[in-house]
Design a protein around this motif. Structure first.
Motif, PDB file in Angstrom:
ATOM      1  N   ARG A 324      12.216  17.686  97.967  1.00 14.92           N
ATOM      2  CA  ARG A 324      13.220  17.675  99.038  1.00 14.92           C
ATOM      3  C   ARG A 324      13.828  19.059  99.245  1.00 14.92           C
ATOM      4  NH1 ARG A 324      16.069  12.089  97.143  1.00 14.92           N
ATOM      5  NH2 ARG A 324      16.171  13.312  95.235  1.00 14.92           N
ATOM      6  N   ILE A 325      14.026  19.789  98.143  1.00 14.84           N
ATOM      7  CA  ILE A 325      14.491  21.175  98.270  1.00 14.84           C
ATOM      8  C   ILE A 325      13.435  22.012  98.982  1.00 14.84           C
ATOM      9  CG2 ILE A 325      15.015  23.268  96.961  1.00 14.84           C
ATOM     10  CD1 ILE A 325      17.335  21.383  96.963  1.00 14.84           C
ATOM     11  N   ALA A 326      12.167  21.766  98.648  1.00 16.81           N
ATOM     12  CA  ALA A 326      11.079  22.509  99.300  1.00 16.81           C
ATOM     13  C   ALA A 326      11.069  22.261 100.803  1.00 16.81           C
ATOM     14  CB  ALA A 326       9.736  22.120  98.678  1.00 16.81           C
ATOM     15  N   LEU A 328      13.663  21.617 102.714  1.00 17.18           N
ATOM     16  CA  LEU A 328      14.749  22.414 103.289  1.00 17.18           C
ATOM     17  C   LEU A 328      14.365  23.882 103.386  1.00 17.18           C
ATOM     18  CD1 LEU A 328      17.789  20.808 101.423  1.00 17.18           C
ATOM     19  CD2 LEU A 328      17.288  20.643 103.870  1.00 17.18           C
ATOM     20  N   ALA A 329      13.746  24.414 102.312  1.00 18.81           N
ATOM     21  CA  ALA A 329      13.367  25.826 102.310  1.00 18.81           C
ATOM     22  C   ALA A 329      12.340  26.126 103.389  1.00 18.81           C
ATOM     23  CB  ALA A 329      12.827  26.221 100.933  1.00 18.81           C
ATOM     24  N   VAL A 330      11.356  25.236 103.556  1.00 18.05           N
ATOM     25  CA  VAL A 330      10.319  25.446 104.568  1.00 18.05           C
ATOM     26  C   VAL A 330      10.918  25.394 105.966  1.00 18.05           C
ATOM     27  CG1 VAL A 330       8.267  24.424 105.625  1.00 18.05           C
ATOM     28  CG2 VAL A 330       8.401  24.663 103.133  1.00 18.05           C
ATOM     29  N   ARG A 331      11.772  24.412 106.200  1.00 17.66           N
ATOM     30  CA  ARG A 331      12.360  24.284 107.541  1.00 17.66           C
ATOM     31  C   ARG A 331      13.277  25.464 107.861  1.00 17.66           C
ATOM     32  NH1 ARG A 331      13.249  18.329 109.838  1.00 17.66           N
ATOM     33  NH2 ARG A 331      11.228  17.458 109.231  1.00 17.66           N
ATOM     34  N   ALA A 332      14.038  25.910 106.856  1.00 18.09           N
ATOM     35  CA  ALA A 332      14.899  27.071 107.092  1.00 18.09           C
ATOM     36  C   ALA A 332      14.061  28.312 107.369  1.00 18.09           C
ATOM     37  CB  ALA A 332      15.817  27.288 105.900  1.00 18.09           C
ATOM     38  N   ALA A 333      12.955  28.464 106.642  1.00 16.43           N
ATOM     39  CA  ALA A 333      12.114  29.654 106.791  1.00 16.43           C
ATOM     40  C   ALA A 333      11.479  29.743 108.174  1.00 16.43           C
ATOM     41  CB  ALA A 333      11.026  29.660 105.717  1.00 16.43           C
ATOM     42  N   ILE A 334      11.184  28.604 108.795  1.00 13.50           N
ATOM     43  CA  ILE A 334      10.557  28.642 110.118  1.00 13.50           C
ATOM     44  C   ILE A 334      11.600  28.637 111.243  1.00 13.50           C
ATOM     45  CG2 ILE A 334       8.451  27.539 109.285  1.00 13.50           C
ATOM     46  CD1 ILE A 334       9.387  24.919 110.545  1.00 13.50           C
ATOM     47  N   GLY A 335      12.891  28.699 110.850  1.00 13.21           N
ATOM     48  CA  GLY A 335      13.941  28.872 111.845  1.00 13.21           C
ATOM     49  C   GLY A 335      14.550  27.604 112.382  1.00 13.21           C
ATOM     50  N   ASP A 336      14.367  26.468 111.683  1.00  9.08           N
ATOM     51  CA  ASP A 336      14.958  25.217 112.150  1.00  9.08           C
ATOM     52  C   ASP A 336      16.485  25.323 112.123  1.00  9.08           C
ATOM     53  OD1 ASP A 336      14.587  22.226 112.720  1.00  9.08           O
ATOM     54  OD2 ASP A 336      15.957  22.205 111.011  1.00  9.08           O
TER      55      ASP A 336
END
Length: 448
Positions: A324-326, A328-336
């Motif tokens: 679940r942390i991953a 969040l990190a992926v979505r934040a990294a792509i600019g969500d």
């Protein structure tokens, strides 16, 4: 001046006084009575800590570092070699003037510390040698939330036996197990007083683990405490900070405080419950009974909900421990944007809670660790901004006030295993090689 037994009188007393930083790193954690036997045990620890911190070292170099005579150090080294804690290599520093001494280093096939972690969605176990190197490790996804303790401990015991067997195949001798749990642990016991994210209350996990692992001493501690100790011992800082706050998270948020190189535990062992510091007193009700607690804004599930995700959706998107942390990190990294906004708000809430603690304790550093580390790029700006606004000391800037741990989510597990190793370094007279001493492995109850 305290009594020193013959043969171990410190040389160059004034020089030792000038080595305050060195002595803080090379010392026995718990004071022993000033008997001749206790002084010998302390000196064994001084020698072993010196080699652990700076080895390989010659006997002469050890004597210079710890302030004991060369003859005394030679006697102590012989005992540590005999007990399987040190090994002697070939001549050190060839080409120098005089006869080269043999270099000493920690025994790679000596005692090992076993560490285990009970997470909400996983179990993990590792074995480390005296140098803190991970020599065996395993992890299993496990839905431990609201699960009865017995099946969790049964599965954990099987993983510990597996890792212990792997360590023994590598020539190591497991001498203790420490377990990290996401909850309050009564000081000096294995009683989990309350672990709300597991749904456990008043559960003593020690007896079941000891029964499943006969002969292996078992200790239990809060995961944030062990994460902080890992940062102190294995965090890669140069020099290691002696006063810091360590903040970590899984579903909840925990913190631990290290002052003058020692963990601050509090009267009952519950110090560091940062997750239940109210940041908005009028906020939503928390599982602890309070309102507006930090976990309601910066806990994993709170951030997921603020991002527009349910915990179940996030787990399905990225299964497995830390998934679940991953997400969040992926979505934040792509600019969500919803995810970035949720992390920004979580960072601000963390900053508000930490500002009070920083004002109260004045630590040298604040270390962001555990599951928060992958999210640090999006948490830190708002967190540091709040610290800069709220910390009373004008000389303490908000920017750069927080360090991100290099250990990441493995901090509590590594802290658990290394706590066993530290027990060996702090009192090596309590451990010896059964092959060389004719005794069973593990912790001895009396001196040799």
């Amino acid at each position: 001046m305290s009594y020193q037994p013959p043969g171990v009188v410190p040389a160059r007393h004034n020089e030792r006084i000038g080595r305050s930083d060195e002595r803080r790193r090379i010392q026995v954690a718990a004071p022993l009575p000033n008997t001749q036997q206790a002084m010998r045990r302390r000196n064994l620890s001084l020698v072993l800590h010196a080699v652990a911190a700076h080895g390989p070292l010659s006997r002469a170099s050890v004597a210079a570092r710890v302030g004991l005579t060369r003859a005394a150090v030679s006697t102590l080294v012989d005992e540590l070699i005999r007990d399987g804690l040190l090994v002697e290599l070939g001549p050190s520093r060839p080409g120098t003037v005089g006869r080269p001494g043999s270099a000493l280093q920690l025994n790679e096939h000596g005692p090992a510390g076993l560490g285990a972690e009970i997470g909400v969605d996983h179990l993990a176990v590792c074995a480390v040698d005296l140098a803190g190197r991970v020599r065996a490790r395993t992890e299993a996804a496990s839905a431990n939330r609201d699960c009865a303790p017995a099946p969790v401990l049964t599965q954990l015991s099987a993983l510990v036996r597996q890792v212990a067997a792997e360590a023994e195949l590598g020539g190591l001798r497991p001498v203790g197990l420490a377990v990290a749990v996401p909850g309050l642990v009564a000081r000096g016991s294995s009683l989990v007083v309350r672990a709300p994210n597991l749904g456990w209350e008043g559960v003593d996990i020690g007896p079941e683990l000891r029964a499943a692992l006969p002969g292996l001493p078992v200790t239990v501690d809060n995961e944030a405490n062990l994460g902080a100790l890992a940062e102190l011992w294995r965090g890669g800082h140069d020099p290691a900070p002696q006063d810091f706050m360590h903040v970590s998270a899984e579903i909840g948020i925990g913190a631990a405080v290290v002052l003058d190189g020692q963990l601050l535990r509090g009267t009952h062992g519950f110090a560091g419950e940062l997750g239940h510091v109210p940041v908005r007193p009028e906020g939503p009700e928390c599982a602890c009974g309070g309102r507006g607690c930090l976990e309601q804004y910066a806990g994993e599930e709170a951030v997921l909900r603020a991002s527009g995700l349910s915990p179940e959706e996030a787990a399905a998107e990225h299964p497995g421990p830390g998934g679940r942390i991953a997400v969040l990190a992926v979505r934040a990294a792509i600019g969500d944007q919803p995810t970035r906004r949720a992390l920004r708000d979580a960072g601000a809430a963390l900053g508000i809670a930490l500002a009070g603690a920083v004002n109260l304790l004045d630590p040298e550093k604040v270390v962001l660790g555990g599951a928060l580390t992958p999210l640090a790029p999006w948490l830190l700006p708002a967190l540091e901004r709040e610290l800069g606004r709220r910390v009373a000391d004008p000389a303490r800037p908000g920017s750069g006030a927080v360090t991100v741990s290099r250990l990441g989510p493995d901090g509590p597990l590594l802290g658990a295993a290394n706590s066993v190793v530290q027990a060996v370094l702090d009192d090596p007279a309590g451990f010896r090689d059964p092959a060389g001493a004719g005794e069973p492995p593990g912790i001895r109850g009396s001196d040799a």
